[in-house]
Design an enzyme around this catalytic site. Structure first.
Site, PDB file in Angstrom:
ATOM      1  N   ALA B  44      54.458  58.374  62.526  1.00 24.62           N
ATOM      2  CA  ALA B  44      54.781  58.074  63.506  1.00 24.62           C
ATOM      3  C   ALA B  44      54.199  56.204  63.223  1.00 24.62           C
ATOM      4  CB  ALA B  44      54.737  58.858  64.413  1.00 24.62           C
ATOM      5  N   ARG B 330      60.500  79.799  62.783  1.00 21.23           N
ATOM      6  CA  ARG B 330      59.495  80.067  62.237  1.00 21.23           C
ATOM      7  C   ARG B 330      58.617  81.513  63.151  1.00 21.23           C
ATOM      8  NH1 ARG B 330      57.644  73.830  60.512  1.00 21.23           N
ATOM      9  NH2 ARG B 330      58.678  74.369  58.274  1.00 21.23           N
ATOM     10  N   HIS B 401      49.966  75.651  61.584  1.00 20.25           N
ATOM     11  CA  HIS B 401      50.978  74.594  61.139  1.00 20.25           C
ATOM     12  C   HIS B 401      51.081  73.337  61.487  1.00 20.25           C
ATOM     13  CE1 HIS B 401      53.207  72.820  58.022  1.00 20.25           C
ATOM     14  NE2 HIS B 401      54.147  72.705  59.029  1.00 20.25           N
TER      15      HIS B 401
END
Lengths: 207, 637, 261
Positions: B44, B330, B401
């Site tokens: 980013a 996930r 994560h």
């Protein structure tokens, strides 16, 4: 460095082929020598060219060594070599030794001042008598061994520097160069060994 | 605090076009008169700094690493999604939008997600043109693979190093701008505070990590792209340096923090092996394309995996979710793994692990096909565990994560502090309560390449910005606070190391605010964290001085912030009396153990406002509307 | 099965800052588990040093999964330690034996000044990339990703080269402290792809020029870099750089320097 190295490699090849004529007998090699000397312009042109190559080869090496020493002024307390060949790591050693040898070689077999029985025209005898001294032969053989290790890395390095490295062809080229190196060593070493062992007799014994 | 999300009106398909047209522009010749600070150099930040520099703005870009190329985006393995439909398998912008909103369990802002799906297409083009070596088919066209939570093949990848290659693309674009003189790069420099003048973000205070110098930088706008805060758990797949300091200190200066409890647990990580463990290593989710997840049918089965016959194995994902099987999202996969381990069926030394087995795929496709696809991951697994995944199944377990929460931003990515924009993982905007695989890279690059260049211009052109430099008294005041904080940390010289606090905080967070959460645990965690924080400020030992490279000092500042953020996360998790995405409140589940959302009461983004040290934060709500994708219980069965 | 543990002796280069002199110091690392990573072993040593009121050893690290390129130092004279194709953060202690003595030294090169202990400044690598290691493409101006097809083989070679993590092990291992493998990798990565052709000559000229400005040594083609490279970038990449550079130097009209003011 690659370019001058390549030129010198070529010279070594021609020089070896020329000198191997010693096995064809005194006439062959003496005629060959005379032919080389018959046109002084060509002879001196070649000599100057070679000298320039050697000079440039050394000069670029000195420059390279200076850059590389500056690039790592502090040495490691411990350093291991993982992949490089002994030949590649000893270029700075083999190079100057070969240079010193060339000086002796010129005084010995070209100028003759380091040769007790030197003759301007009888190259055959110069070689045979010169090589009959065991330590002279030993020096030649050691120098040739160094030259061939120098060439071994030199060939690989030259292709690399000129931008040729191919996963299929490069290993073949290297194998070929290694074989050629061994062949060259055998060729060069055969002459002093032959003189020492009597395979190459003095001209009067041939009669 | 008023939350104005500035969502454009009208149909979602035209919203971004329309708002780009409505935005004010900065005349090309005037761009160089504006200065912009970009903190962070990952996907980013790097893409933003490069693009803004290219437009002609004066950009200063900061990173704490020694090079912008080392930002943690580099570690993303699997891929990046894009609605290219190159596979002709029914993908479209609308489908990517739909999958992302649904995958996020209806807690993301629809308009942001739609724009993300639109931009995804341009990202691939941009990266290909930069020389990102995406995987190719023999015909020379781009290759794709599938990822969790989607039934189309839309993931672009560069072996197992997609994040690395995308980041190198952005990094190279950034360095080109450094060379052109439009971006000045400040490496080994950490932002320690934000400076606000007349209500607008006008600069930052940084610490030079080599000399220890505290420095001030003024600008017309500040962009934070500093990544996520997963390291609050100590053990996570984040890099050791990843931290929340920039966003947390901005939060304390007035930026609302949205949905802090939305954290993602990745199902396929290498299990913990000992208490010295410093981080957890991810095994790309793409492995689930060809690996089958199972545990022994009976608890306490200590036989080697090869000794357990087929009929005594439980392929629990295939059993519970027949249509998605091993490719469920996930959060679902992680919770299922926890469930089987809680039943005592976990494998490995600690019992906290499940098998990811490639035997079937190797039999079907051959070892070389598997090697081609996952060779580097298999090697990595072998290096860490000493085991060979070609012959024995991998052992995996979920690990922290990614953090979907982050600083609240409006549609134009501006925080509640005017002039401060937040991009990438650091903001909260696009993933709701759960992020789908291969979407983080997409969001980082969308924000940096294709959103901020427009919205920043709009801000600069539509606001009157008085001239400001670092001699302003506001800079002196913030600098003093920063100096005092550093001095205080160095002066305690207590008995415990910084890491020991971090580990303890991580354990509190994992046990109470991890895969399963409940009210009692969260309340208890809040008290524990407060106690730990108090102890930290009285008993931490930060060796050395502030005048040179001092990694312990750097870490101490980051841990101090985690000790505050952790509490806010627990408060957020405690207030959200529902289960959604990565936020699983044990009190709110169906009989089958699936998450139970409460759309009536919690269909909003929780934007927390800092109210001072030891004062309860203020909750602000941004209601979420779902006009296009209608909330339903997510079903992957 | 409990993992085996071992006792090690470390000799570590300690240097307070770039200007200070440094020296090797000896430390004990007791009860090292074979499942620890090398950096976790150092973490434990550091925790003990801090508790003993001593300065911990500074070493660089970040992702600890072998991809960010932050970590790296010499272990017994080998960059990143003894395991081939492995960064120091991924090297596990099961590769060492009880009672071993390990010498840890920072990368040594004029272009990589030591900042503290095992931490060196590798900003020279960024400047080499800035000199030309990119494809100039304005954001938003790219054609469709499939508009130009890239043969799989070219994409694979590019990826092999692009796998470089910029850790600096090649420089550290090279007896000449040359950065040929690093630079060659980037030149090969971009030069192999159709997208990198427009700037191919300029890139080679500028990046190679930057190499000498940074005071890296010159490549003598001996291959120590390749052995040390944790991503096993092949020597072929240096040849590709040489090829591009020779060609560019031959055909250049002498105006490759531009850009920065």
């Amino acid at each position: 460095m690659a370019a001058t190295g390549a030129a010198l490699y070529l010279f070594v090849t021609v020089h070896l082929l020329g000198n191997l004529q010693v096995f064809l007998g005194p006439d062959a090699i003496n005629h060959y020598a005379a032919a080389l000397k018959s046109v002084p312009e060509i002879l001196w042109g070649a000599r100057l060219g070679l000298l320039a190559c050697v000079g440039l080869h050394i000069l670029t090496t000195v420059q390279l060594a200076r850059i590389n020493n500056k690039a790592r002024p502090t040495a490691y307390a411990k350093k291991a070599n993982s992949a490089s060949t002994a030949a590649s790591r000893t270029m700075y050693l083999s190079g100057p030794t070969i240079a010193a040898f060339i000086v002796y070689h010129l005084l010995h077999l070209t100028v003759g001042s380091a040769h007790p029985q030197f003759s301007e025209t009888d190259v055959y005898s110069n070689m045979v008598f010169g090589f009959r001294v065991w330590w002279v032969s030993a020096a030649y053989i050691i120098a040739m061994a160094l030259l061939c290790t120098h060439l071994r890395h030199g060939v690989q390095s030259m292709f690399q520097s000129l931008g040729f490295n191919h996963p299929k062809h490069s290993p073949r080229i290297q194998k070929f160069a290694n074989a050629v190196g061994i062949l060259y060593f055998a060729g060069f070493a055969s002459m002093p060994l032959a003189a020492l062992t009597g395979i190459l007799p003095p001209f009067f014994e041939r009669l | 605090m008023k939350l104005d999300s500035r969502i454009p009106s009208g149909p979602i398909e035209q919203a971004w076009d329309k708002s780009r047209f409505d935005m004010k522009l900065v005349n090309p010749a005037n761009k160089r008169k504006f200065s912009v600070i970009v903190v962070g150099s990952g996907l980013a930040g790097g893409s933003a700094a490069a693009s803004l520099g290219e437009l002609g703005y004066n950009v200063k870009c900061f990173c704490f690493q020694d090079s912008p190329r080392r930002a943690h985006s580099i570690a993303a393995q699997g891929g990046i999604n894009a609605a290219k439909n190159y596979q002709n398998d029914g993908d479209s912008i609308y489908r990517l939008f739909y999958d992302t909103v649904k995958g996020g369990d209806f807690r993301a802002r629809e308009y942001n997600v739609y724009r993300l799906a639109q931009n995804s297409v341009n990202i691939i083009d941009q990266c290909v043109a930069q020389g990102v070596p995406f995987a190719r088919e023999y015909g020379g066209a781009l290759a794709n693979r599938s990822f969790g939570g989607a039934q189309v093949s839309r993931t672009f990848y560069a072996r197992g190093q997609t994040g690395q290659q995308l980041l190198l693309g952005a990094y190279q674009a950034l360095e080109a701008q450094v060379d052109a003189g439009s971006v000045k790069m400040y490496t080994r420099t950490e932002m320690l505070d934000l400076v606000i003048i007349n209500g607008k973000a006008r600069g930052i205070v940084t610490r030079n990590l080599v000399t220890g110098q505290i420095e001030s930088h003024a600008a017309d706008a500040v962009i934070l792209a500093t990544g996520g805060y997963g390291n609050v758990f100590y053990l996570s797949t984040n890099a050791k340096g990843s931290n929340c300091t920039a966003i947390w200190r901005a939060h304390k200066r007035g930026a609302a923090f949205a949905n802090p409890c939305f954290t993602q647990i990745h199902p396929t990580c290498i299990p913990v092996s000992g208490d010295y463990q410093s981080k957890l290593t991810l095994m790309s989710e793409s492995l689930r394309n060809d690996g089958r997840i199972w545990v022994p049918l009976k608890g306490g089965d200590k036989r080697a995996p090869s000794q357990i016959p087929e009929n005594e194995r439980d392929y629990y994902l295939e059993r519970r979710y027949p249509s998605f099987g091993n490719l469920v999202p996930r959060d679902v996969a992680s919770r299922a793994a926890k469930a089987v381990c809680d039943e005592g069926r976990g494998v490995g030394e600690t019992g906290l692990g499940v098998y990811l087995d490639f035997a079937d795929s190797i039999n079907r496709l051959g070892r070389s096909a598997i090697e081609e696809r996952y060779g580097n991951l298999f090697e990595m697994y072998n290096r860490i565990t000493g085991e060979d995944p070609y012959t024995a199944p991998m052992r995996i377990y979920p690990a922290i994560h990614y953090t979907m929460g982050g600083l609240w931003v409006d549609y134009q990515l501006m925080s509640t502090i005017p002039g401060m924009f937040v991009l990438g993982e650091a903001n909260f905007s696009d993933h709701g309560a759960n992020r789908l695989g291969a979407s983080a890279l997409m969001q980082g690059l969308s924000d940096g390449y294709f959103v901020i260049p427009y919205t920043l211009g709009n801000y600069l052109a539509s606001n009157k910005l008085e001239k400001v430099d670092t001699s302003a008294p506001e800079f002196a005041a913030v600098t003093k606070e920063v100096n005092d904080l550093v001095a205080q940390m160095l002066s305690i010289k207590g008995k415990r190391t910084v890491s020991s606090y971090h580990r303890e905080l991580g354990k509190i967070m994992w046990d109470n605010c991890g895969m399963g959460r409940n009210a009692a645990g969260l309340s208890n965690a809040i008290t524990q964290i407060q106690g730990l924080r108090h102890e930290f400020w009285n008993n931490v030992n930060v060796p050395g001085s502030g005048e040179d490279l001092n990694q312990q000092l750097e870490n101490a500042g980051r841990v101090a912030d985690f000790l505050e953020l952790g509490e806010l996360m627990c408060r957020d998790a405690l207030h959200r009396n529902e289960s959604c995405g990565g936020h699983f409140r044990e009190e709110y589940q169906t009989e089958e153990g699936e998450a139970m959302r409460d759309d009536e009461n919690f269909q909003y983004a929780a934007a927390w406002e800092y109210a001072g040290q030891d004062t309860e934060p203020i909750l602000n709500k941004e209601p979420l509307a779902f006009d296009y994708v209608h909330p339903a219980q997510r079903s992957y069965k | 099965m409990k993992p085996a543990s071992m006792n090690l002796t470390l000799h570590v280069w300690r240097q307070a800052n770039a200007a200070a002199p440094g020296r090797m110091e000896r430390y004990d690392a007791p009860n090292v588990s074979e499942d620890m990573s090398f950096l976790e072993m150092l973490d434990v040593v550091n925790e003990q040093l801090i508790s003993d009121g001593k300065e911990p050893i500074a070493f660089e690290h970040d992702c600890r999964e072998g991809i960010c390129g932050s970590c790296g130092f010499m272990v017994n004279g080998v960059a990143h330690g003894p395991q081939k194709g492995t960064t120091i953060c991924q090297l596990h202690m099961r590769h060492f034996k009880d009672g071993e003595e390990l010498f840890l030294e920072p990368w040594r090169a004029t272009a990589f000044p030591v900042l503290k202990d095992l931490v060196v400044d590798r900003a020279a690598f960024d400047r080499i990339i800035a000199a030309g290691g990119y494809v100039s493409v304005r954001t938003g101006s790219a054609p469709d990703g499939n508009a130009i097809s890239v043969p799989k083989e070219a994409a694979d070679i590019a990826m092999d080269a692009a796998a470089c993590i910029g850790c600096g092990a090649c420089v550290a291992a090279c007896p000449n402290a040359a950065a040929a493998l690093f630079t060659g990798a980037k030149i090969s990565h971009l030069g192999t792809l159709p997208q990198g052709q427009a700037e191919r000559s300029r890139r080679a000229l500028r990046m190679v020029e930057q190499l000498s400005l940074e005071q890296f040594g010159s490549c003598t083609n001996i291959g120590e870099c390749v052995a040390a490279c944790p991503k096993q970038i092949p020597l072929e990449m240096i040849a590709r750089m040489n090829r591009d550079h020779l060609k560019a130097a031959w055909t250049s009209r002498g105006e490759h320097r531009s850009g920065g003011e």
